[in-house]
Design a protein around this motif. Structure first.
Motif, mmCIF file in Angstrom:
data_model
loop_
_atom_site.group_PDB
_atom_site.id
_atom_site.type_symbol
_atom_site.label_atom_id
_atom_site.label_comp_id
_atom_site.label_asym_id
_atom_site.label_seq_id
_atom_site.Cartn_x
_atom_site.Cartn_y
_atom_site.Cartn_z
ATOM 1 N N SER A 10 -28.328 -14.553 -0.982
ATOM 2 C CA SER A 10 -27.574 -13.303 -1.122
ATOM 3 C C SER A 10 -26.925 -12.870 0.196
ATOM 4 C CB SER A 10 -28.471 -12.189 -1.664
ATOM 5 O OG SER A 10 -29.500 -11.902 -0.739
ATOM 6 N N ASP A 11 -27.178 -13.604 1.290
ATOM 7 C CA ASP A 11 -26.566 -13.262 2.573
ATOM 8 C C ASP A 11 -25.050 -13.409 2.505
ATOM 9 O OD1 ASP A 11 -29.040 -12.717 3.639
ATOM 10 O OD2 ASP A 11 -29.226 -14.631 4.691
ATOM 11 N N TYR A 12 -24.364 -12.643 3.331
ATOM 12 C CA TYR A 12 -22.922 -12.462 3.228
ATOM 13 C C TYR A 12 -22.109 -13.753 3.142
ATOM 14 C CZ TYR A 12 -18.229 -10.763 4.050
ATOM 15 O OH TYR A 12 -16.905 -10.506 3.934
ATOM 16 N N TYR A 13 -22.317 -14.721 3.996
ATOM 17 C CA TYR A 13 -21.464 -15.909 4.033
ATOM 18 C C TYR A 13 -21.966 -17.052 3.146
ATOM 19 C CZ TYR A 13 -18.975 -13.831 7.975
ATOM 20 O OH TYR A 13 -18.219 -13.004 8.777
ATOM 21 N N PHE A 14 -23.070 -16.843 2.436
ATOM 22 C CA PHE A 14 -23.661 -17.961 1.691
ATOM 23 C C PHE A 14 -22.699 -18.544 0.655
ATOM 24 C CE2 PHE A 14 -25.971 -20.197 -1.559
ATOM 25 C CZ PHE A 14 -26.785 -21.023 -0.796
ATOM 26 N N ASP A 15 -22.024 -17.731 -0.129
ATOM 27 C CA ASP A 15 -21.141 -18.241 -1.187
ATOM 28 C C ASP A 15 -20.042 -19.132 -0.620
ATOM 29 O OD1 ASP A 15 -22.628 -17.026 -3.170
ATOM 30 O OD2 ASP A 15 -21.286 -15.304 -3.357
ATOM 31 N N LYS A 16 -19.435 -18.723 0.489
ATOM 32 C CA LYS A 16 -18.400 -19.550 1.121
ATOM 33 C C LYS A 16 -18.996 -20.865 1.632
ATOM 34 C CE LYS A 16 -14.930 -16.218 2.552
ATOM 35 N NZ LYS A 16 -13.892 -16.681 1.667
ATOM 36 N N ALA A 17 -20.177 -20.779 2.220
ATOM 37 C CA ALA A 17 -20.834 -21.983 2.731
ATOM 38 C C ALA A 17 -21.201 -22.919 1.587
ATOM 39 C CB ALA A 17 -22.075 -21.606 3.544
ATOM 40 N N TRP A 18 -21.699 -22.359 0.496
ATOM 41 C CA TRP A 18 -22.105 -23.193 -0.637
ATOM 42 C C TRP A 18 -20.886 -23.866 -1.279
ATOM 43 C CZ3 TRP A 18 -26.469 -25.341 -1.354
ATOM 44 C CH2 TRP A 18 -26.748 -25.988 -2.558
#
Length: 177
Positions: A10-18
């Protein structure tokens, strides 16, 4: 350029990293999101995102083990490749390390694989020729043969065997055979 360690999906940049993770690696080399969640709970695991001017540019997913620092996944986003960012990130990682660093690369059987190996060599990593494989990350698939690269020097076959025995069960959330 700064590095931010993520501890939760749920951390801010996780979706972009994933999203980059899903695009950057072949399926046979990728862990599932559930496996990534397990890794994030381990204090030795670092899910570090690279930020430049408040913009996500890549990640370094690595393990801080007693004997080694092991880079499991490293990637920069497509629009930031070939600009020296990856080199800068790895050089900073090397400068802040006091342990042998190891990472895996695919066999040099294609132009892109050879380019990756040469990228790491230019930074100072050594290509070890010992036979090495990782367990299958997908059901009904065979183990995957790779090569290990190390910094600052080569590692022995004994070191490879130790790494497999001691750290593969942690990295791949499996028990030893």
């Amino acid at each position: 350029m700064k590095t931010i360690r993520l501890k939760n999906i749920s951390d801010y940049y996780f979706d972009k990293a994933w999203e980059l993770y899903e695009d950057a690696f072949p399926i046979e080399e990728k862990k599932t999101l559930d496996e990534q969640i397990v890794d994030l709970q381990n204090d030795d695991y670092h899910f570090d995102v690279i930020i430049e001017k408040d913009q996500f540019v890549g990640f370094n997913l690595w393990w801080n083990f007693e004997a080694y620092n092991y880079i499991e996944y490293f990637a920069t986003s497509a629009q930031h490749r070939n600009k020296g960012i990856g080199k800068l990130v790895l050089e900073k990682f090397i400068d802040t390390n006091n342990k042998q660093i190891i990472l895996e690369v695919e066999l040099p059987i294609s132009n892109i694989n050879e380019r990756r190996i040469n990228f790491y060599k230019r930074i100072g990593f050594k290509l070890n020729e010992h036979y090495y494989e990782i367990p299958s990350l997908r059901k009904s698939k065979s183990p995957l043969q790779l090569l290990l690269m190390s910094y600052p020097g080569f590692i022995s076959k004994k070191d490879v065997d130790f790494f497999i025995h001691k750290y593969h069960p942690i990295i791949y959330n499996k028990t030893t055979k």
